[in-house]
Design an enzyme around this catalytic site. Structure first.
Site, PDB file in Angstrom:
ATOM      1  N   ASN A 136       0.845  -1.193   0.000  1.00 13.45           N
ATOM      2  CA  ASN A 136       0.000   0.000   0.000  1.00 13.45           C
ATOM      3  C   ASN A 136       0.879   1.242   0.000  1.00 13.45           C
ATOM      4  O   ASN A 136       1.300   1.717   1.041  1.00 13.45           O
ATOM      5  CB  ASN A 136      -0.936  -0.036   1.220  1.00 13.45           C
ATOM      6  CG  ASN A 136      -1.828   1.190   1.297  1.00 13.45           C
ATOM      7  OD1 ASN A 136      -1.654   2.134   0.554  1.00 13.45           O
ATOM      8  ND2 ASN A 136      -2.780   1.166   2.219  1.00 13.45           N
ATOM      9  N   PHE A 137       1.163   1.743  -1.203  1.00  9.04           N
ATOM     10  CA  PHE A 137       1.905   3.002  -1.354  1.00  9.04           C
ATOM     11  C   PHE A 137       0.936   4.104  -1.761  1.00  9.04           C
ATOM     12  O   PHE A 137       1.278   5.003  -2.499  1.00  9.04           O
ATOM     13  CB  PHE A 137       2.977   2.869  -2.452  1.00  9.04           C
ATOM     14  CG  PHE A 137       4.058   1.864  -2.162  1.00  9.04           C
ATOM     15  CD1 PHE A 137       4.419   1.552  -0.867  1.00  9.04           C
ATOM     16  CD2 PHE A 137       4.734   1.243  -3.203  1.00  9.04           C
ATOM     17  CE1 PHE A 137       5.424   0.625  -0.610  1.00  9.04           C
ATOM     18  CE2 PHE A 137       5.743   0.324  -2.960  1.00  9.04           C
ATOM     19  CZ  PHE A 137       6.091   0.012  -1.659  1.00  9.04           C
ATOM     20  N   CYS A 139      -2.309   5.272   0.367  1.00  2.76           N
ATOM     21  CA  CYS A 139      -3.227   6.037   1.211  1.00  2.76           C
ATOM     22  C   CYS A 139      -2.749   7.479   1.361  1.00  2.76           C
ATOM     23  O   CYS A 139      -1.602   7.726   1.746  1.00  2.76           O
ATOM     24  CB  CYS A 139      -3.371   5.375   2.579  1.00  2.76           C
ATOM     25  SG  CYS A 139      -4.580   4.049   2.503  1.00  2.76           S
ATOM     26  N   CYS A 350     -38.186  19.294 -23.541  1.00  2.00           N
ATOM     27  CA  CYS A 350     -37.708  19.996 -22.340  1.00  2.00           C
ATOM     28  C   CYS A 350     -36.836  21.195 -22.704  1.00  2.00           C
ATOM     29  O   CYS A 350     -36.705  22.133 -21.922  1.00  2.00           O
ATOM     30  CB  CYS A 350     -36.956  19.053 -21.411  1.00  2.00           C
ATOM     31  SG  CYS A 350     -35.381  18.465 -22.073  1.00  2.00           S
ATOM     32  N   CYS A 357     -26.922  24.175 -26.438  1.00  2.00           N
ATOM     33  CA  CYS A 357     -26.300  24.436 -27.738  1.00  2.00           C
ATOM     34  C   CYS A 357     -26.355  25.927 -28.079  1.00  2.00           C
ATOM     35  O   CYS A 357     -25.382  26.510 -28.544  1.00  2.00           O
ATOM     36  CB  CYS A 357     -26.990  23.593 -28.805  1.00  2.00           C
ATOM     37  SG  CYS A 357     -26.126  23.653 -30.384  1.00  2.00           S
ATOM     38  N   CYS A 383     -20.568  17.869 -31.460  1.00  2.00           N
ATOM     39  CA  CYS A 383     -19.752  17.915 -30.228  1.00  2.00           C
ATOM     40  C   CYS A 383     -20.267  16.969 -29.145  1.00  2.00           C
ATOM     41  O   CYS A 383     -19.565  16.628 -28.216  1.00  2.00           O
ATOM     42  CB  CYS A 383     -19.678  19.330 -29.688  1.00  2.00           C
ATOM     43  SG  CYS A 383     -21.226  19.923 -28.966  1.00  2.00           S
ATOM     44  N   CYS A 386     -25.393  18.017 -26.658  1.00  2.00           N
ATOM     45  CA  CYS A 386     -26.855  17.805 -26.600  1.00  2.00           C
ATOM     46  C   CYS A 386     -27.170  16.388 -26.126  1.00  2.00           C
ATOM     47  O   CYS A 386     -28.088  16.170 -25.328  1.00  2.00           O
ATOM     48  CB  CYS A 386     -27.496  18.096 -27.958  1.00  2.00           C
ATOM     49  SG  CYS A 386     -26.787  17.168 -29.324  1.00  2.00           S
ATOM     50  N   CYS A 390     -29.253  15.741 -22.602  1.00  2.00           N
ATOM     51  CA  CYS A 390     -30.625  15.258 -22.821  1.00  2.00           C
ATOM     52  C   CYS A 390     -31.007  14.255 -21.730  1.00  2.00           C
ATOM     53  O   CYS A 390     -30.266  13.320 -21.461  1.00  2.00           O
ATOM     54  CB  CYS A 390     -30.715  14.595 -24.193  1.00  2.00           C
ATOM     55  SG  CYS A 390     -32.353  13.872 -24.491  1.00  2.00           S
TER      56      CYS A 390
HETATM   57  C1  LIG Z   1     -12.999   3.606   4.082  1.00  2.00           C
HETATM   58  C2  LIG Z   1     -11.917   3.186   3.158  1.00  2.00           C
HETATM   59  C3  LIG Z   1     -10.769   2.627   3.655  1.00  2.00           C
HETATM   60  C4  LIG Z   1      -9.746   2.248   2.809  1.00  2.00           C
HETATM   61  N1  LIG Z   1      -8.657   1.644   3.333  1.00  2.00           N
HETATM   62  C5  LIG Z   1      -7.668   1.222   2.508  1.00  2.00           C
HETATM   63  C6  LIG Z   1      -6.577   0.503   3.023  1.00  2.00           C
HETATM   64  O1  LIG Z   1      -6.478   0.229   4.214  1.00  2.00           O
HETATM   65  N2  LIG Z   1      -5.628   0.114   2.150  1.00  2.00           N
HETATM   66  C7  LIG Z   1      -5.681   0.374   0.815  1.00  2.00           C
HETATM   67  O2  LIG Z   1      -4.793  -0.011   0.058  1.00  2.00           O
HETATM   68  N3  LIG Z   1      -6.747   1.036   0.300  1.00  2.00           N
HETATM   69  C8  LIG Z   1      -7.729   1.463   1.101  1.00  2.00           C
HETATM   70  N4  LIG Z   1      -8.829   2.078   0.574  1.00  2.00           N
HETATM   71  C9  LIG Z   1      -8.883   2.337  -0.878  1.00  2.00           C
HETATM   72  C10 LIG Z   1      -9.614   1.219  -1.632  1.00  2.00           C
HETATM   73  O3  LIG Z   1      -8.958  -0.017  -1.499  1.00  2.00           O
HETATM   74  C11 LIG Z   1      -9.726   1.544  -3.132  1.00  2.00           C
HETATM   75  O4  LIG Z   1      -8.426   1.692  -3.680  1.00  2.00           O
HETATM   76  C12 LIG Z   1     -10.495   2.833  -3.391  1.00  2.00           C
HETATM   77  O5  LIG Z   1     -11.570   2.936  -2.510  1.00  2.00           O
HETATM   78  C13 LIG Z   1     -11.008   2.916  -4.836  1.00  2.00           C
HETATM   79  O6  LIG Z   1     -11.920   1.897  -5.130  1.00  2.00           O
HETATM   80  P1  LIG Z   1     -13.535   2.128  -5.120  1.00  2.00           P
HETATM   81  O7  LIG Z   1     -13.797   3.297  -6.009  1.00  2.00           O
HETATM   82  O8  LIG Z   1     -14.105   0.828  -5.605  1.00  2.00           O
HETATM   83  O9  LIG Z   1     -13.899   2.430  -3.714  1.00  2.00           O
HETATM   84  C14 LIG Z   1      -9.867   2.458   1.415  1.00  2.00           C
HETATM   85  C15 LIG Z   1     -11.036   3.018   0.907  1.00  2.00           C
HETATM   86  C16 LIG Z   1     -12.066   3.384   1.761  1.00  2.00           C
HETATM   87  C17 LIG Z   1     -13.327   3.954   1.197  1.00  2.00           C
END
Ligand SMILES: Cc1cc2nc3c(=O)[nH]c(=O)nc-3n(C[C@H](O)[C@H](O)[C@H](O)COP(=O)(O)O)c2cc1C
Length: 435
Positions: A136-137, A139, A350, A357, A383, A386, A390
């Site tokens: 997990n790089f 959070c 509507c 546009c 583009c 619309c 819609c």
């Molecule tokens: C409440 C919460 C806690 C999370 N805790 C972690 C975590 O502990 N480790 C991690 O890698 N990602 C964590 N995530 C991220 C999710 O694993 C995921 O990458 C992110 O929510 C995007 O996916 P989603 O759009 O399906 O929610 C957390 C997300 C949420 C909402």
């Protein structure tokens, strides 16, 4: 019937739907129920050790954005990694893996950026029989202030270094989870690959403030009068995640790097889109938190039906199928010409197409005295605004002009084939020849 089984970095699962590391995978009780509901795998909520104790806030941890029907579109959280004791988690992982050997269990890890800390935790995870680890790089809050999570994920050199430590200290496959809070997602992905990662997963959450309490003058969620930025996820982040997955998938050096796609996956169609853009499987968090574990059953049956209709027998036929069609703007065919068409039987008068546009685009929609709306072909540039504003499905469509037809807007004849487009000034080869 299409076969949904997948093998991701050597880890087999009965379908490509994994739960992402988050509250749904925080404990044995949840994961057993998730497997009973049909999930193919889980990434266990991030474990840590050797750092300061993890204490979560005892106030609201989530903020949100809703659509007009109150459907949850985006979720913001300020939760940390697991606050449950390491030994409890490890015991539970072992028990669940023993009882569900056909499901994937990957363990998410986050420990301080010191080789000793990684060396210490990896054998403990290996001992549970888990199938792999995810680093997990990503959070973006709380843990990053302690030099972990996205503080590592935003520095490619650190990613490479830690991934190498992990690969040197375990036989388990190693998935590196990337943060989207970076300018060029290819750089951390390449760093993970250099460090020996077996795969990357993305995206983790996006730095965000979802709202401000205008009485307290503090960001929400508000804890005793103060708020902090959190991590954004859910349907709202899907376009960002899809683009980042695709950027990696179409980079030649990373063509063989497996990708686990994460971010807003709510339906089978979302999953199929991630897979078509190169993801070998998908991970889901917000959709499960919003609708419960059984949502996976819709995903499984929807993907299976779709693959049957497309005569695809295995997920490998879907994975990456859209990557060759992802192009840079300069390679788009400017000889392709379309015009909007309004289906008068579906139109509810509507006037939203007209307002959009007339006020902000090309004045290409006419309104009659009885509120009949028609497209002016000699002004329409196709583009799509619309179509997007819609409120009625399929009421406005874009119709391609046939070869030989004359565009009343420009007087240009639509050329018969794509090859002729090479004479267009946007084509780099033609531009070079002109010089
Ligand atoms: C409440 C919460 C806690 C999370 N805790 C972690 C975590 O502990 N480790 C991690 O890698 N990602 C964590 N995530 C991220 C999710 O694993 C995921 O990458 C992110 O929510 C995007 O996916 P989603 O759009 O399906 O929610 C957390 C997300 C949420 C909402």
């Amino acid at each position: 019937m299409a076969d949904l089984t997948t093998e991701f970095v050597g880890i087999k699962s009965p379908n490509p739907f994994w739960l992402a590391s988050a509250p749904p995978t925080d404990k044995e009780y949840n994961v057993r129920r998730a497997f009973e509901a049909g999930w193919g795998g889980v990434v266990w909520k991030t474990l840590g050790e050797a750092g300061p104790p993890v204490v979560n806030v005892n106030g609201p941890r989530y903020g949100a954005i809703w659509g007009a029907d109150r459907r949850l579109l985006g979720l913001n959280n300020i939760e940390l990694i697991t606050d449950r004791p390491l030994e409890v988690n490890l015991r539970e992982i072992k028990a669940v893996k023993r009882d569900y050997p056909d499901r994937a269990i990957v363990v998410s890890l986050m420990v301080p950026c010191e080789e000793q800390a990684w060396k210490a935790i990896l054998p403990l995870v290996e001992e549970t029989g888990a199938d792999g680890v995810e680093l997990n790089f990503g959070c973006p809050h709380g843990m990053s202030e302690r030099g972990m999570g996205s503080a590592v994920g935003q520095v490619p050199e650190y990613i490479e270094m830690v991934t190498r430590w992990v690969k040197q200290n375990t036989r388990m496959p190693c998935i590196v989870k990337l943060t989207p809070n970076i300018t060029d997602i290819k750089q951390p992905a390449l760093a993970a690959m250099r460090g020996g990662a077996d795969a990357v997963s993305l995206i983790n959450t996006i730095n965000s403030i979802t709202s401000v309490d205008l009485d307290l003058f503090a960001p929400e969620p508000t804890i005793d009068g103060k708020g902090a930025h959190g991590g954004y996820c859910g349907p709202a982040v899907k376009p960002i995640a899809l683009n980042m997955v695709a950027e990696i998938a179409r980079t030649p050096e990373m063509a063989r790097l497996p990708i686990s796609g994460i971010g807003g996956v709510t339906t089978w169609k979302d999953a199929a889109e991630f897979m078509a853009l190169g993801a070998g499987n998908v991970q889901v968090c917000t959709a499960a938190m919003t609708y419960g574990f059984k949502i996976v059953q819709e995903m499984i049956s929807g993907l299976s039906d779709y693959m049957d209709k497309k005569d695809m027998v295995a997920t490998s036929e879907l994975i990456g199928k859209a990557v060759p069609n992802l192009s840079d703007w300069q390679h788009l065919n400017l000889n392709y010409i379309a015009k909007a068409k309004i289906n008068q039987d579906l139109c509810i008068s509507c006037g939203r197409c007209f307002a959009a546009c007339e006020d902000t685009s090309h004045q290409a929609i006419a309104m009659s005295a009885d509120r009949t709306f028609t497209v002016k072909d000699d002004e329409c540039v196709a583009c799509n605004l619309c179509v997007n504003v819609c409120p009625v499905d399929d009421c406005i469509t874009m119709e391609q002009m046939a070869a030989g037809a004359v565009d009343p807007r420009t007087g240009r004849t639509v050329l018969p084939d794509y090859a002729n487009w090479t004479t267009h000034p946007n084509n780099p080869a033609a531009a070079k020849a002109a010089v």
